[in-house]
Design a protein around this motif. Structure first.
Motif, PDB file in Angstrom:
ATOM      1  N   SER A   1       0.827  -1.209   0.000  1.00 42.46           N
ATOM      2  CA  SER A   1       0.000   0.000   0.000  1.00 42.46           C
ATOM      3  C   SER A   1       0.859   1.257   0.000  1.00 42.46           C
ATOM      4  O   SER A   1       0.582   2.219  -0.716  1.00 42.46           O
ATOM      5  CB  SER A   1      -0.935  -0.002   1.221  1.00 42.46           C
ATOM      6  OG  SER A   1      -1.804  -1.112   1.188  1.00 42.46           O
ATOM      7  N   ALA A   2       1.929   1.243   0.814  1.00 43.20           N
ATOM      8  CA  ALA A   2       2.822   2.398   0.870  1.00 43.20           C
ATOM      9  C   ALA A   2       3.573   2.587  -0.452  1.00 43.20           C
ATOM     10  O   ALA A   2       3.740   3.709  -0.935  1.00 43.20           O
ATOM     11  CB  ALA A   2       3.811   2.234   2.019  1.00 43.20           C
ATOM     12  N   TRP A   3       4.013   1.488  -1.042  1.00 44.67           N
ATOM     13  CA  TRP A   3       4.722   1.563  -2.323  1.00 44.67           C
ATOM     14  C   TRP A   3       3.816   2.068  -3.431  1.00 44.67           C
ATOM     15  O   TRP A   3       4.225   2.854  -4.288  1.00 44.67           O
ATOM     16  CB  TRP A   3       5.268   0.181  -2.690  1.00 44.67           C
ATOM     17  CG  TRP A   3       5.903   0.155  -4.054  1.00 44.67           C
ATOM     18  CD1 TRP A   3       7.162   0.521  -4.386  1.00 44.67           C
ATOM     19  CD2 TRP A   3       5.266  -0.278  -5.264  1.00 44.67           C
ATOM     20  NE1 TRP A   3       7.368   0.366  -5.733  1.00 44.67           N
ATOM     21  CE2 TRP A   3       6.223  -0.125  -6.298  1.00 44.67           C
ATOM     22  CE3 TRP A   3       4.003  -0.768  -5.574  1.00 44.67           C
ATOM     23  CZ2 TRP A   3       5.937  -0.456  -7.620  1.00 44.67           C
ATOM     24  CZ3 TRP A   3       3.714  -1.100  -6.884  1.00 44.67           C
ATOM     25  CH2 TRP A   3       4.679  -0.943  -7.891  1.00 44.67           C
ATOM     26  N   LYS A   4       2.574   1.634  -3.416  1.00 38.55           N
ATOM     27  CA  LYS A   4       1.621   2.066  -4.439  1.00 38.55           C
ATOM     28  C   LYS A   4       1.363   3.563  -4.348  1.00 38.55           C
ATOM     29  O   LYS A   4       1.213   4.251  -5.361  1.00 38.55           O
ATOM     30  CB  LYS A   4       0.307   1.295  -4.280  1.00 38.55           C
ATOM     31  CG  LYS A   4      -0.681   1.505  -5.421  1.00 38.55           C
ATOM     32  CD  LYS A   4      -1.889   0.600  -5.244  1.00 38.55           C
ATOM     33  CE  LYS A   4      -2.857   0.788  -6.406  1.00 38.55           C
ATOM     34  NZ  LYS A   4      -4.058  -0.090  -6.249  1.00 38.55           N
ATOM     35  N   PHE A  18       9.201   5.541  -1.247  1.00 38.69           N
ATOM     36  CA  PHE A  18       9.091   5.724   0.202  1.00 38.69           C
ATOM     37  C   PHE A  18      10.215   5.040   0.975  1.00 38.69           C
ATOM     38  O   PHE A  18      10.467   5.373   2.130  1.00 38.69           O
ATOM     39  CB  PHE A  18       7.733   5.211   0.696  1.00 38.69           C
ATOM     40  CG  PHE A  18       7.661   3.717   0.854  1.00 38.69           C
ATOM     41  CD1 PHE A  18       7.752   3.123   2.097  1.00 38.69           C
ATOM     42  CD2 PHE A  18       7.494   2.897  -0.253  1.00 38.69           C
ATOM     43  CE1 PHE A  18       7.681   1.750   2.243  1.00 38.69           C
ATOM     44  CE2 PHE A  18       7.414   1.529  -0.113  1.00 38.69           C
ATOM     45  CZ  PHE A  18       7.505   0.956   1.131  1.00 38.69           C
ATOM     46  N   LEU A  19      10.914   4.093   0.371  1.00 36.10           N
ATOM     47  CA  LEU A  19      11.970   3.375   1.073  1.00 36.10           C
ATOM     48  C   LEU A  19      13.339   4.013   0.935  1.00 36.10           C
ATOM     49  O   LEU A  19      14.327   3.468   1.426  1.00 36.10           O
ATOM     50  CB  LEU A  19      12.055   1.937   0.550  1.00 36.10           C
ATOM     51  CG  LEU A  19      10.913   1.010   0.972  1.00 36.10           C
ATOM     52  CD1 LEU A  19      11.059  -0.342   0.298  1.00 36.10           C
ATOM     53  CD2 LEU A  19      10.865   0.843   2.475  1.00 36.10           C
ATOM     54  N   SER A  20      13.411   5.154   0.289  1.00 37.45           N
ATOM     55  CA  SER A  20      14.713   5.765   0.033  1.00 37.45           C
ATOM     56  C   SER A  20      15.234   6.513   1.257  1.00 37.45           C
ATOM     57  O   SER A  20      14.486   6.904   2.150  1.00 37.45           O
ATOM     58  CB  SER A  20      14.613   6.739  -1.145  1.00 37.45           C
ATOM     59  OG  SER A  20      13.713   7.794  -0.835  1.00 37.45           O
TER      60      SER A  20
END
Length: 269
Positions: free
Chosen positions: A204-207, A212-214
């Motif tokens: 959900s966060a990636w979509k 967002f993980l950078s």
């Protein structure tokens, strides 16, 4: 408190409370509130849960390997096949509830009084189930109906303060399973449950934001996973021993005390 120390503190809290029937989600919500920490966010919550997931997998690797082998080699008469099937049945209600009630669950996180009441009520239920339930059954006697009942109970733990391990232990003790057998099924059931929640939240966060993980976010998440994993590995060895003894009443007392303190603090504010 800086972000590194906050992450370490939350990792320690998660690593310890995940394996106690005292609601890790309630502690992860209330600790930042009491200590005026910045909101850690759902991703950090999931990362901390993922660390304890890894601890459960490592601790129960023989069971995990046995179930995988039984399924892959199609041995329906084996104990591990039955165990894997019961876990599969038990995990379904939480998946359905999580999908259907995701928006309402977000509102529950913002209601400390509800969390406090859940800590108290389900703590008392845990004590009653442990004290008055039968204590002679092993997991080899579990059937699909018992697994489904346990899964329905676990689905209620999506509400903060209920405690996933607490409500599943309650359901299993009410069905008459020995404490160590109830603990074993509870923690094995946690593996697919937490894995599913982790995968869903990360997707959900990636979509919403593929990047967002950078940077620092990824570093914080990895630190949270590492700390909760180490704390979980240390805690689970001790806590499984405690669950095998007559100590569940102490967890119920702790829940009631914390619940009453939360109500008193918010009543005065």
């Amino acid at each position: 408190m800086n972000n590194v120390m906050q992450t370490i503190s939350l990792g320690l809290v998660q690593g310890v409370t995940e394996f106690l029937p005292i609601s890790s989600s309630a502690h992860l919500i209330l600790f930042p509130e009491f200590f005026n920490w910045s909101e850690q966010g759902i991703l950090m919550d999931v990362a901390l849960h993922f660390g304890t997931l890894l601890a459960a997998v490592v601790y129960y690797w023989r069971d995990c390997a046995g179930m995988a082998a039984a399924v892959l080699t199609a041995k329906p008469k084996s104990a591990y096949w039955r165990l894997a099937g019961n876990i599969a049945v038990a995990v379904v209600p939480a998946v359905i509830a999580g999908v259907l009630l995701s928006s309402q669950l977000g509102l529950a996180r913002e209601r400390p009084i509800l969390i406090a009441l859940n800590l108290i009520v389900f703590g008392v239920l845990l004590w009653l189930a442990d004290k008055y339930g039968r204590k002679d059954k092993g997991l080899e006697s579990m059937d699909g109906a018992g697994a489904l009942m346990t899964g329905l109970a676990q689905a209620a733990a999506l509400v903060p303060g209920v405690s996933r391990s607490g409500i599943t232990l309650t359901a299993l003790r009410l069905q008459g399973y020995r404490r160590e057998q109830a603990a074993r099924f509870t923690f094995l059931l946690a593996i697919p449950t937490i894995f599913g929640a982790t995968a869903y939240e990360f997707y959900s966060a990636w979509k919403e934001d593929p990047g967002f993980l950078s940077g620092g976010t990824l570093n914080s998440l990895m630190l949270g996973i590492a700390v909760s994993f180490i704390a979980g590995m240390v805690a689970i060895r001790l806590l499984i021993r405690l669950l095998a003894r007559d100590t569940i009443w102490a967890f119920a007392v702790y829940r009631v005390i914390i619940g009453v303190l939360i109500i008193a603090l918010y009543w005065r504010s």
